[in-house]
Structures are given as structure tokens and as C-alpha cells.
Write an enzyme that holds these catalytic residues in place. Sequence first.
Site, short mmCIF file in Angstrom:
data_model
loop_
_atom_site.label_atom_id
_atom_site.label_comp_id
_atom_site.label_asym_id
_atom_site.label_seq_id
_atom_site.Cartn_x
_atom_site.Cartn_y
_atom_site.Cartn_z
N HIS A 1 114.94 27.19 -7.14
CA HIS A 1 114.48 26.14 -6.23
C HIS A 1 112.98 25.95 -6.43
O HIS A 1 112.27 26.93 -6.63
CB HIS A 1 114.76 26.51 -4.77
CG HIS A 1 114.69 25.34 -3.85
ND1 HIS A 1 113.51 24.91 -3.29
CD2 HIS A 1 115.65 24.49 -3.43
CE1 HIS A 1 113.76 23.85 -2.55
NE2 HIS A 1 115.04 23.56 -2.62
N ASP B 1 123.39 24.81 -2.89
CA ASP B 1 124.55 24.25 -3.59
C ASP B 1 125.46 25.31 -4.21
O ASP B 1 126.53 24.98 -4.71
CB ASP B 1 124.07 23.30 -4.70
CG ASP B 1 123.41 22.07 -4.12
OD1 ASP B 1 123.95 21.51 -3.17
OD2 ASP B 1 122.34 21.67 -4.62
N1 CMC Z 1 119.05 29.09 -14.60
C1 CMC Z 1 118.28 29.66 -15.55
N2 CMC Z 1 116.95 29.58 -15.61
C2 CMC Z 1 116.34 28.89 -14.63
C3 CMC Z 1 117.04 28.25 -13.60
C4 CMC Z 1 118.46 28.37 -13.60
N3 CMC Z 1 119.19 27.80 -12.65
N4 CMC Z 1 116.19 27.63 -12.77
C5 CMC Z 1 114.96 27.84 -13.26
N5 CMC Z 1 115.04 28.61 -14.38
C6 CMC Z 1 113.91 29.11 -15.19
C7 CMC Z 1 113.26 27.99 -15.98
O1 CMC Z 1 113.87 27.86 -17.26
C8 CMC Z 1 111.82 28.48 -16.07
O2 CMC Z 1 111.79 29.52 -17.02
P1 CMC Z 1 110.44 29.72 -17.90
O3 CMC Z 1 109.38 30.13 -16.93
O4 CMC Z 1 110.79 30.80 -18.87
O5 CMC Z 1 110.15 28.40 -18.57
C9 CMC Z 1 111.61 29.15 -14.70
O6 CMC Z 1 112.92 29.58 -14.26
C10 CMC Z 1 110.99 28.22 -13.67
O7 CMC Z 1 111.87 27.12 -13.49
P2 CMC Z 1 111.43 25.61 -13.39
O8 CMC Z 1 112.46 24.76 -14.08
O9 CMC Z 1 110.02 25.46 -13.84
O10 CMC Z 1 111.50 25.38 -11.83
P3 CMC Z 1 111.48 24.00 -11.08
O11 CMC Z 1 110.87 24.24 -9.77
O12 CMC Z 1 110.86 22.94 -11.93
O13 CMC Z 1 113.04 23.61 -10.94
C11 CMC Z 1 115.28 23.57 -10.16
C12 CMC Z 1 113.82 23.91 -9.83
C13 CMC Z 1 116.10 23.66 -8.88
C14 CMC Z 1 115.38 22.14 -10.69
C15 CMC Z 1 115.80 24.58 -11.22
O14 CMC Z 1 115.76 25.88 -10.69
C16 CMC Z 1 117.22 24.25 -11.68
O15 CMC Z 1 117.39 23.47 -12.62
N6 CMC Z 1 118.26 24.84 -11.04
C17 CMC Z 1 119.65 24.49 -11.33
C18 CMC Z 1 120.02 23.18 -10.65
C19 CMC Z 1 120.21 23.33 -9.15
O16 CMC Z 1 120.85 24.25 -8.68
N7 CMC Z 1 119.66 22.38 -8.39
C20 CMC Z 1 119.79 22.35 -6.93
C21 CMC Z 1 118.49 22.65 -6.25
S1 CMC Z 1 118.65 22.99 -4.49
C22 CMC Z 1 119.32 21.61 -3.74
C23 CMC Z 1 118.62 20.35 -3.91
O17 CMC Z 1 117.42 20.26 -4.14
O18 CMC Z 1 119.27 19.35 -3.80
#
Ligand code: CMC
Length: 429
Positions: free
Chosen positions: A312, A369
Site C-alpha cells: 500500500h 483487497d
Molecule cells: N508484490 C511484490 N512486490 C511489491 C508489491 C507486491 N504486491 N507491492 C510493492 N512491491 C515492491 C515494489 O516492487 C518495490 O520494490 P523495489 O523497492 O525493489 O523497487 C517496493 O515494493 C515498493 O513498492 P512501490 O511499487 O514503489 O509502492 P507504491 O506505493 O508505488 O505502490 C501499490 C503501492 C499498492 C500500487 C503496490 O504495492 C501494488 O502494486 N500492490 C499490488 C496491487 C494491489 O493490491 N493494489 C490494491 C491497493 S489497496 C486498495 C486500493 O487502493 O484500492
Amino acid sequence: MGALKLHERKELQVAELTVADTRITLPIFYGTEGEKALDISKLRSETGFVTLDPAYMNTASCTSEITYLDGENGILRYRGYPIEQVAEKACFLEVSYLLLHGELPTAVQFEAFRSELRDHATISPFCQNMIRSFPTHAHPMGALAAITAALSAENAAYLAQDLPQSQRQEVTAQLMQQLKSVAAYFYRHMNGLTFVESNPRLDYCEDFLTMLFGACPTAEAVRALNVLLILHADHEQNCSTSTVRLVGSSKANPYATISAGISALWGPLHGGANQAVIEMLEAIRKEGGGVKKFIEKAKSKKDAFVLMGFGHRVYKNFDPRAVIIKKACDDVLEKLHVHDPLLDIAKALEAEALQDSYFIERKLYPNVDFYSGIIYKALGIPVTMFTVLFALGRLPGWLAQWQEMLTASGMKIGRPRQIYVGSGKRDWK
Ligand code: CMC
């Protein structure tokens, strides 16, 4: 190049910033819970600089009185009430009233609110025909966004640039009531079933489940849906809510504004994750090989696979909604006598991820989710409807934020800047 000096003593609430020999004073803005922000509204006019903050990782786009979120400590409050208490004690319409009006309703106010919704119980022939015009295989989120925008066609009174408060309240009630019916009617259309009219004298969730399945739902199903919608009802400046505020700030009509929020929610990184989680769990079940294999895939930077329902932007400890949903999931499945192998896979994935240094170091936890889809599935709701349920839950939050944005003092159209990095001037040959 630049130096920032902070004076955080209460009597001095300013920071001094020196940029390219220009020294300016930035007011420090404090939130209710001590959150701190630098007010940079004069930065460009006084220094010529703007800030560069892709994905708004450090930018507060507004002040708001609706929802408080502390990602480090896993705290979420609606109008000051902790989410744990709200989920336990309230029903979805009470929470909607709270978000929209700022206070819990008295019995009289609640009845008046329900009566406002009842005034919009009928779905027009135009809207019914539009639902029927969609192919039955269409994704219901596309239909919901399109039909929401199309409601503008027959509600000219609400298209004015500056709606008075009474009309904002009316259109809020209309959207709350009608999108519930549109969602249920679309489900019936997808399944070749006749529409079941709303009975708005019922509880919101009881009415929705009756419209969906054409039969009276169990008390457990009604309670489970209430909890899910409550947990989704608002979440401060997330992607879809920011979209609603941005689109609404152009004074676009409420149908176009909410339709834009629905479209933003559909993405798999946002609300669409609830569908993606179940599809991921199904794929893991079919492919086999144990959860460790998928944890390794999620960690690999060469593999596009990520653990859907994990991580998140704001929560860096735990998502309090996920804690409530995980418990609700166990309770609902037990009460409905459902054994879903996907729940076993989800729990095994969570256990494996939470002891893996990749997830620990990056502070990745199950989000709202991760378990919600398993509950929807146990209620008999098909996977493509999951994000529609999220949209119905988030609707009062969007509408409250839209109203707050429109009535904020000094309200202006939202319009970020950019730093251009393309070609310099060149002549057309
Ligand atoms: N699985 C594996 N690695 C992950 C995941 C995941 N679900 N989420 C983040 N990471 C890694 C990412 O690759 C990055 O690694 P590194 O530092 O080595 O580059 C690190 O963790 C930081 O992640 P980020 O992508 O920079 O974080 P963000 O704040 O930009 O993204 C997110 C947040 C929710 C989009 C992301 O965690 C994600 O894609 N999760 C899966 C999709 C999901 O479940 N979305 C629902 C969110 S909650 C409900 C809502 O908002 O509606």
C-alpha cells in the site's frame, strides 16, 4: 543551491527556504493529529521554482475534515471515529450520512436521509434500456462508468455550473440510490434475468442483495456486505478520490465526476485488485507447486508477477481494514458453511510473505483487497462484480470529498505543473 531551515516552535510556524539566493518564508501547516506540511503556494511566484513530485509521494493536495489515516501506525478514522468501532457498530447508510454530513444522524435525520434516497428508487426506461443495450459479456465496471455519465442526459437540473447545497444533496441521494440499482440490474442483465426493483424501505445491503439474487438474503450475508461497504467508504486522497476532486474542480457535473472516479477505481493497482486477487489465487490453485514458488515470482524483478492484494502506498505497518476483513472472512465462511480452498491459499501466501525479508524490508502487508474477494465469492457474487461493490462502498466518500472540494474557501481548478524535457525549439522542414 538550497537550504531549508525549520522553526517548528508553535509561535514561529514557518520554515525558511533559500533557493538560488532568494530566501522565502514557508508557513508550516499542522493537521489535527500533528501532521506537518510546508505551504509552498508562493514558491513559484517568489523563487521561480516548482516542486517535482511524481506520483504525489510527498504532496498533500488539499486539507480535509473527512478521513484521517496514519499509515505508520495502521490508523483509519472516519470523521474521528476509529474504523474498528464503525465497522462493528454502524450500518453502511449511517456511515454514508456520517461522511456526508460530518456527524452521526439522529433517528429523525436518518429517516429523512433514507427518505431522500427513496425519492430516487425508480430506474428510468432510458437507463434500463441502456443497461439492456450492453453485451452480456461486458465488464460491469465499464457499464457502471458509462451509465453513471449517461444519467446526465435526463437530469438537466443538476448540470448547472454552481449547484446550490440543496441540489448537491439531492444529486448525492440520487447517485447513492440509483447506482445501487444500476449495479444490481446489470448483474441481472449479464445473467439473462429480469430486473428486480429496489425496495428502499429495506436496509441498503438487504435491498441490494435482494435485487441481485431475487430472494431475501440471510442476516449473515447482509452484515458481511455492510462491513465490506463500510470499510471501503472513504480512504482520503487515493487515486479515485483524487480523480473525483480533480475532475470536479473543473465544475464538471456530478455524473461525469463520479464516472471518472469509477474509471480510476477499475485499475488493478487500485480497486480492481479485488478481482485480480481471486484470479491470482485461482491461478495458483490450478498451477500448483506451493505458495513459495509464487512468493519467489513476486520477488523477482525479471517477472512481472506481483502479489495482488499486498502493499500500500500509505500503510507501512498493517492495513487496519485488512485485519477486520480477515476476521470477517473466517466468520462469514463459517456461518455460511463454506469451505473455500482459495482462503487456505491466501492464508499460506500471507504467512510465507510476512516472514520473507523482501516483504519485511519493503513493509508489504495484505491490504483491503486481499481477503474481500473471498467474502464476495462466499456471498455468491461473481468476480467481475467485485470492483463494482467497491465502487458502491466508496461512493459516499467520493460524494463527501466532491462536496468538500466545491465548498472549500479559495477553491480553484486543479492543475499540476510539469517540467518539460522534450526537444528544444526546432523548425518545421
Ligand atoms: N508484490 C511484490 N512486490 C511489491 C508489491 C507486491 N504486491 N507491492 C510493492 N512491491 C515492491 C515494489 O516492487 C518495490 O520494490 P523495489 O523497492 O525493489 O523497487 C517496493 O515494493 C515498493 O513498492 P512501490 O511499487 O514503489 O509502492 P507504491 O506505493 O508505488 O505502490 C501499490 C503501492 C499498492 C500500487 C503496490 O504495492 C501494488 O502494486 N500492490 C499490488 C496491487 C494491489 O493490491 N493494489 C490494491 C491497493 S489497496 C486498495 C486500493 O487502493 O484500492
